[in-house]
Design an enzyme around this catalytic site. Structure first.
Site, PDB file in Angstrom:
ATOM      1  N   GLU A 118      10.946  16.352  14.884  1.00 18.07           N
ATOM      2  CA  GLU A 118      10.866  16.356  13.388  1.00 18.07           C
ATOM      3  C   GLU A 118      10.390  17.552  12.705  1.00 18.07           C
ATOM      4  OE1 GLU A 118       9.146  12.437  11.770  1.00 18.07           O
ATOM      5  OE2 GLU A 118      10.909  12.136  10.249  1.00 18.07           O
ATOM      6  N   LYS A 156       0.674  -1.577   0.158  1.00 16.69           N
ATOM      7  CA  LYS A 156      -0.059   0.290  -0.044  1.00 16.69           C
ATOM      8  C   LYS A 156       0.525   1.313  -0.125  1.00 16.69           C
ATOM      9  CE  LYS A 156      -1.907   2.849   2.471  1.00 16.69           C
ATOM     10  NZ  LYS A 156      -2.628   4.242   1.942  1.00 16.69           N
ATOM     11  N   CYS A 201      13.655  11.183   6.178  1.00 17.40           N
ATOM     12  CA  CYS A 201      13.605  11.372   6.741  1.00 17.40           C
ATOM     13  C   CYS A 201      14.705  10.852   7.872  1.00 17.40           C
ATOM     14  CB  CYS A 201      13.018   8.602   6.809  1.00 17.40           C
ATOM     15  SG  CYS A 201      14.603   8.332   6.462  1.00 17.40           S
ATOM     16  N   GLU A 209      10.259   1.965  10.455  1.00 18.30           N
ATOM     17  CA  GLU A 209      11.022   2.495   9.562  1.00 18.30           C
ATOM     18  C   GLU A 209      10.505   4.214   9.770  1.00 18.30           C
ATOM     19  OE1 GLU A 209      14.594   0.756   8.543  1.00 18.30           O
ATOM     20  OE2 GLU A 209      14.334   2.576   8.543  1.00 18.30           O
TER      21      GLU A 209
END
Ligand code: NAD
Length: 499
Positions: A392, A186, A295, A261
């Protein structure tokens, strides 16, 4: 504007889902429309899979795995399919890169590089598939032998984010297929195009039907059904820590394995003895590649105090050279942000920084630009406890702090919940080695930024995730170990007789 881009705007591409070897519309006919963030033009229309479509895909994957046709196939045959896919990716670099840039607004050169690297990953995984093997033990006594078998883990759900669509999928899918697993993929609902194009290459390369199923759809419907399903043995999830934590909870249903991750807040540590010009370019690249929607972005700059003022001035001056603009202009280094929500998040962090008492050195004023373009921004006078130093941002915003000595640099580097990557700039090898030993991160770059190799594993420490992808560890992640205790001739069972 090239003819290919004009054509894409005039006639947005339609994509169907790939279930049990067939290309199908959603069972209720629903679609998801995707506009180019840089141009505000409709570019892609995906079939939006329903719960029923997702169940059909999971059941196709389950059936194909349980049949054993792919799982028990000769690894050389599986490798041949993976190599054929690599070649098809190479044959379609321009088309794939065009779709990546249309849907994400990343610069076209970056898209091409990612597609080429994706092909390398499929080739590399083909080699790993052939090299995958178990182990034996021949020291268990005169008439015992131990065999350790590696077997495919089963049906794997692979859920990917929007920032590096084909690349992140290629860090996982060929390794899972190479190990003999079946898969349901997906992609992100914002960038599903290249994953659905890959389905065509898998079919043409001869992958048996049902072994890989690829569905566009939203996270709450398709993604949730995959992580909840008892027919899925493992989920490889790449995305936010928020959804990663949901996957951990959902995995309890059938104790499925997870490879996660997640986010990052990676430090770039600059020591006074380094090659300053190289470090400036490396720091800018690590912070701003893919508009900082990366990331492993080096989004926290830690500079040795003695050079901090000079470094900041040079960095800000060099930032002027980074051209922001149309991602199809080959000279653009910075394209547009993926969507309104992400744009608002980046903007809000710049506001938070100012409220917390930090200083915007350059950039930071998105009002100066039309559309979803956010100027690369440097924020100084940041303290470790500030939100912008710990959370983040996922945009082109670099926060800067200073340190007096190596111990303080390492302490600051480790002062977040994340541990995905780190960058160290120094000319002193002993210093570099000491830092790499003491920084808690899955990847450390010394005197370089972001170069990648299929041979090297990737993954995170702490809340950046668990499990490793790529390299030989990448294929092993998709296997189970089975120990076989082999006695030479029937063993006389003393447990019963020697009372
Ligand atoms: P996201 O978590 O919102 O979405 C990632 C994927 O999960 C998408 O396909 C989404 O549809 C799906 N999803 C959403 N809700 C779900 C649910 N309830 N159940 C199952 N699936 C669901 O992340 P994003 O916004 O696409 O990407 C940005 C985030 O991803 C950032 O935090 C970034 O750090 C992280 N990221 C990490 C890596 C890495 O390798 N560590 C790589 C890229 C992005």
């Amino acid at each position: 504007m090239s003819d290919a881009v004009k054509q894409a705007f005039a006639d947005p591409k339609r994509y169907r889902n790939f279930i049990d070897g067939a290309f199908v519309d959603a069972s209720d006919g629903a679609t998801i429309e995707r506009e180019s963030p840089a141009h505000g033009r409709l570019v892609s229309i995906y079939a939006a899979a329903t719960n029923g479509d997702t169940e059909a895909a999971i059941s196709a994957a389950r059936g194909s795995f349980d049949s054993g046709a792919w799982a028990y196939a000769y690894a050389g045959d599986r490798a041949a399919v993976l190599r054929a896919v690599a070649q098809k990716i190479r044959n379609h670099v321009q088309e794939l890169a065009l779709v990546e840039t249309l849907e994400s607004s990343k610069p076209i050169g970056v898209s091409r590089g990612e597609v080429m690297f994706a092909a390398e990953l499929w080739d590399y995984a083909a080699g790993q598939a052939r090299g995958l093997h178990g182990d034996s033990q021949n020291n268990l006594g005169p008439d015992m032998m131990g065999m350790v078998l590696r077997e495919p883990i089963g049906v794997v759900g692979i859920i990917t984010p929007w920032n590096f669509p084909l690349l992140i999928l290629s860090e996982r899918l060929p390794f899972a297929l190479g190990a003999g697993c079946s898969a349901i993929v997906k992609p992100s609902e914002f960038t599903s195009g290249t994953s659905l194009m890959l389905a065509q290459y898998l079919a043409e390369a001869g992958l048996p039907k049902g072994v890989c199923n690829i569905l566009a759809g939203d996270g709450a419907t398709v993604g949730q059904a995959i992580i909840d399903s008892d027919d899925v043995d493992m989920v490889a999830f790449t995305g936010s820590s928020r959804v990663g934590k949901m996957a951990i909870k959902a995995s309890a249903g059938n104790i499925k394995k997870l490879s996660l991750e997640l986010g990052g807040k990676s430090p770039s540590i600059v020591f006074a003895d380094c090659d300053i010009d190289a470090a400036i370019d490396g720091v800018l690249k690590a912070a701003n590649v893919n508009m900082g929607e990366c990331c492993i972005a080096g989004s926290r700059l830690l500079v040795e105090d003695s050079i901090a003022d000079a470094f900041q001035a040079k960095l800000a001056a060099r930032l002027e050279d980074l051209k922001m603009g149309d991602p199809f202009d080959p000279t653009s280094r910075i394209g547009a942000i993926i969507n309104d929500r992400q744009y608002a998040q980046i903007s809000s962090y710049v506001d938070i920084a100012m409220q917390e008492g930090a200083t915007v050195v350059c950039g930071g004023d998105p009002d100066a630009y039309d559309g979803l373009f956010f100027p690369p921004t440097i924020i100084a006078d940041v303290r470790p406890e500030m939100r912008v130093a710990r959370e983040e941002i996922f945009g082109p915003v670099l926060v800067m702090m200073t340190f007096q000595d190596r111990d303080e640099a390492i302490k600051l580097a480790n002062a977040t919940d994340y541990g995905l990557a780190a960058y160290v700039w120094t000319d002193d090898l002993a210093n570099a080695l000491y830092c790499t030993r003491h920084i808690k991160a899955g990847r450390v770059w010394v005197n370089s930024a972001l170069d990648g190799f299929p041979e090297m594993p990737l993954g995170g420490f702490k809340q950046s995730g668990n499990g490793r992808e790529t390299g030989r560890y990448g294929i092993e992640e998709y296997t189970e170990l089975k120990s076989v205790h082999l006695h030479m001739g029937a063993q006389k069972e003393r447990w019963v007789t020697d009372v």
